[in-house]
Design a protein around this motif. Structure first.
Motif, PDB file in Angstrom:
ATOM      1  N   GLU A   1       0.981  -1.166  -0.138  1.00 56.10           N
ATOM      2  CA  GLU A   1       0.063  -0.066  -0.058  1.00 56.10           C
ATOM      3  C   GLU A   1       0.946   1.275  -0.142  1.00 56.10           C
ATOM      4  OE1 GLU A   1      -3.564  -0.207   2.474  1.00 56.10           O
ATOM      5  OE2 GLU A   1      -2.634  -1.823   3.519  1.00 56.10           O
ATOM      6  N   GLY A   2       1.803   1.223   0.852  1.00 52.88           N
ATOM      7  CA  GLY A   2       2.907   2.441   0.937  1.00 52.88           C
ATOM      8  C   GLY A   2       3.450   2.534  -0.458  1.00 52.88           C
ATOM      9  N   ALA A   3       4.048   1.498  -1.181  1.00 52.88           N
ATOM     10  CA  ALA A   3       4.677   1.596  -2.587  1.00 52.88           C
ATOM     11  C   ALA A   3       3.435   2.207  -3.539  1.00 52.88           C
ATOM     12  CB  ALA A   3       5.107   0.244  -3.010  1.00 52.88           C
ATOM     13  N   GLU A   4       2.189   1.939  -3.461  1.00 46.02           N
ATOM     14  CA  GLU A   4       1.193   2.243  -4.437  1.00 46.02           C
ATOM     15  C   GLU A   4       1.102   3.959  -4.112  1.00 46.02           C
ATOM     16  OE1 GLU A   4      -3.176   1.355  -5.480  1.00 46.02           O
ATOM     17  OE2 GLU A   4      -2.279   0.011  -4.065  1.00 46.02           O
ATOM     18  N   GLU A   5       1.041   4.181  -2.920  1.00 41.08           N
ATOM     19  CA  GLU A   5       0.797   5.735  -2.625  1.00 41.08           C
ATOM     20  C   GLU A   5       1.903   6.407  -3.128  1.00 41.08           C
ATOM     21  OE1 GLU A   5      -1.419   7.639  -2.307  1.00 41.08           O
ATOM     22  OE2 GLU A   5      -2.054   7.368  -0.202  1.00 41.08           O
ATOM     23  N   TYR A   6       3.431   5.953  -2.925  1.00 42.02           N
ATOM     24  CA  TYR A   6       4.438   6.600  -3.612  1.00 42.02           C
ATOM     25  C   TYR A   6       4.276   6.741  -4.937  1.00 42.02           C
ATOM     26  CZ  TYR A   6       7.203   6.562   0.895  1.00 42.02           C
ATOM     27  OH  TYR A   6       7.663   6.703   2.237  1.00 42.02           O
ATOM     28  N   ARG A   7       3.915   5.974  -5.473  1.00 44.74           N
ATOM     29  CA  ARG A   7       3.879   5.811  -7.142  1.00 44.74           C
ATOM     30  C   ARG A   7       2.697   6.740  -7.654  1.00 44.74           C
ATOM     31  NH1 ARG A   7       6.039   0.130  -6.874  1.00 44.74           N
ATOM     32  NH2 ARG A   7       7.820   0.163  -8.309  1.00 44.74           N
ATOM     33  N   ARG A   8       1.474   6.840  -6.832  1.00 40.88           N
ATOM     34  CA  ARG A   8       0.444   7.674  -7.261  1.00 40.88           C
ATOM     35  C   ARG A   8       1.339   9.394  -7.080  1.00 40.88           C
ATOM     36  NH1 ARG A   8      -2.729   5.204  -3.195  1.00 40.88           N
ATOM     37  NH2 ARG A   8      -4.004   3.879  -4.159  1.00 40.88           N
ATOM     38  N   VAL A   9       2.007   9.569  -6.152  1.00 41.44           N
ATOM     39  CA  VAL A   9       2.536  10.774  -5.989  1.00 41.44           C
ATOM     40  C   VAL A   9       3.707  11.015  -7.243  1.00 41.44           C
ATOM     41  CG1 VAL A   9       4.143  12.130  -4.709  1.00 41.44           C
ATOM     42  CG2 VAL A   9       2.615  10.966  -3.518  1.00 41.44           C
ATOM     43  N   ILE A  10       4.251  10.256  -7.681  1.00 40.50           N
ATOM     44  CA  ILE A  10       5.219  10.232  -8.707  1.00 40.50           C
ATOM     45  C   ILE A  10       4.701  10.545  -9.821  1.00 40.50           C
ATOM     46  CG2 ILE A  10       6.964   9.171 -10.167  1.00 40.50           C
ATOM     47  CD1 ILE A  10       7.939   7.755  -7.654  1.00 40.50           C
ATOM     48  N   ALA A  11       3.550   9.714 -10.122  1.00 47.33           N
ATOM     49  CA  ALA A  11       2.639   9.865 -11.569  1.00 47.33           C
ATOM     50  C   ALA A  11       2.057  11.431 -11.582  1.00 47.33           C
ATOM     51  CB  ALA A  11       1.391   8.830 -11.229  1.00 47.33           C
ATOM     52  N   ARG A  12       1.824  12.241 -10.460  1.00 44.62           N
ATOM     53  CA  ARG A  12       1.385  13.307 -10.547  1.00 44.62           C
ATOM     54  C   ARG A  12       2.178  14.304 -10.510  1.00 44.62           C
ATOM     55  NH1 ARG A  12      -2.461  10.581  -7.046  1.00 44.62           N
ATOM     56  NH2 ARG A  12      -4.691  10.822  -7.767  1.00 44.62           N
ATOM     57  N   ARG A  13       3.315  14.196  -9.547  1.00 44.48           N
ATOM     58  CA  ARG A  13       4.457  15.066  -9.294  1.00 44.48           C
ATOM     59  C   ARG A  13       5.810  14.353  -9.300  1.00 44.48           C
ATOM     60  NH1 ARG A  13       3.590  19.661  -6.136  1.00 44.48           N
ATOM     61  NH2 ARG A  13       6.018  19.719  -6.389  1.00 44.48           N
ATOM     62  N   PRO A  14       6.242  14.063 -10.443  1.00 44.98           N
ATOM     63  CA  PRO A  14       7.653  13.370 -10.463  1.00 44.98           C
ATOM     64  C   PRO A  14       8.730  14.108 -10.054  1.00 44.98           C
ATOM     65  CG  PRO A  14       7.005  14.103 -12.717  1.00 44.98           C
ATOM     66  CD  PRO A  14       5.791  14.271 -11.893  1.00 44.98           C
ATOM     67  N   ASP A  15       8.589  15.376  -9.659  1.00 42.73           N
ATOM     68  CA  ASP A  15       9.722  16.266  -9.207  1.00 42.73           C
ATOM     69  C   ASP A  15       9.809  16.047  -7.502  1.00 42.73           C
ATOM     70  OD1 ASP A  15       6.860  17.491  -9.037  1.00 42.73           O
ATOM     71  OD2 ASP A  15       8.123  19.458  -8.275  1.00 42.73           O
TER      72      ASP A  15
END
Length: 243
Positions: free
Chosen positions: A149-163
């Motif tokens: 779940e944590g990894a999925e959440e990090y990936r959601r952030v990266i998809a929206r804000r790769p910076d």
């Protein structure tokens, strides 16, 4: 404005601007809030707390004042006091995401995990794109063993804000969640971009170095990590008297 100067961390200019308008607005709660924020960012938390408490005498139902007070109390180690302030801010204006986010962080520091996750969920209901909440939630999920779940959440952030470097480093710190080839390529492109500030590039380098190592690209990983370590050392100051 003072708020913009604070956001850019131009604290000297913010303080000079506040000094100029102190005579006219020195007793206004918003003036005192801005002053407290500057003091807090300078690490003068006792002074910031005093200023905020004086402001709250005039505006006891101001959720921003309460949220700032909670942050200052938390910085002083008074997590219970901080939690009370954040809870009060949430009660006064439950539509704001920031108090819920800060409440979640404060509860997490007290290891009140489920309550913290609930608070983060409330923040995301108010602002689905509240990136700092998603990063904090991801880190908390990983810390309690809910790694996927944590990894999925990090990936959601990266998809929206790769910076958002914190999302990359958080994801890359999960041993069982290696970056995909596409993610590694995206990180490489960011690291190589001439538009990336040096301090940001060195932080990206540590994440990229691990990703390259995980991919078996050891020579490249060593080169990137060596460059990042050298860049980080250049930003450190030390005094021989400390040794």
């Amino acid at each position: 404005t003072v708020g913009e100067l604070i956001e850019r961390r131009r604290l000297d200019e913010a303080e000079r601007t506040l000094s100029k308008i102190r005579g006219r607005l020195g007793n206004h709660p918003e003036f005192m809030r801005m002053l407290a924020v500057v003091l807090h960012l300078r690490g003068r938390n006792a002074g910031a707390a005093n200023v905020l408490k004086r402001a709250l005498e005039q505006a006891q139902h101001d959720p921003l004042l309460l949220t700032n007070l909670g942050s200052v109390l938390g910085a002083q180690g008074d997590f219970m006091g901080a939690t009370v302030a954040f809870q009060r801010a949430c009660e006064i204006d439950p539509k704001l995401a920031a108090p819920w986010y800060n409440l979640g962080k404060s509860l997490a520091r007290q290891l009140r995990i489920e309550e913290a996750l609930d608070a983060f969920e409330e923040a995301l209901r108010r602002d689905h794109n509240h990136v700092t909440t998603r990063i904090a939630r991801a880190g908390l999920l990983v810390s309690v063993g809910r790694v996927e779940e944590g990894a999925e959440e990090y990936r959601r952030v990266i998809a929206r804000r790769p910076d958002m470097i914190a999302a990359w480093t958080g994801l890359n710190s999960i041993k069982t969640a290696r970056l995909t080839d596409a993610e590694t390529a995206q990180l490489e492109a960011m690291y190589a971009s001439p538009d990336v500030p040096p301090a940001t590039r060195s932080k990206l380098g540590f994440a990229l170095g691990k990703a390259l190592e995980d991919a078996g690209r050891y020579d490249e990983a060593f080169s990137v990590l060596a460059a990042s370590n050298a860049a980080m050392r250049r930003t450190q100051t030390w005094d021989s008297a400390d040794f």
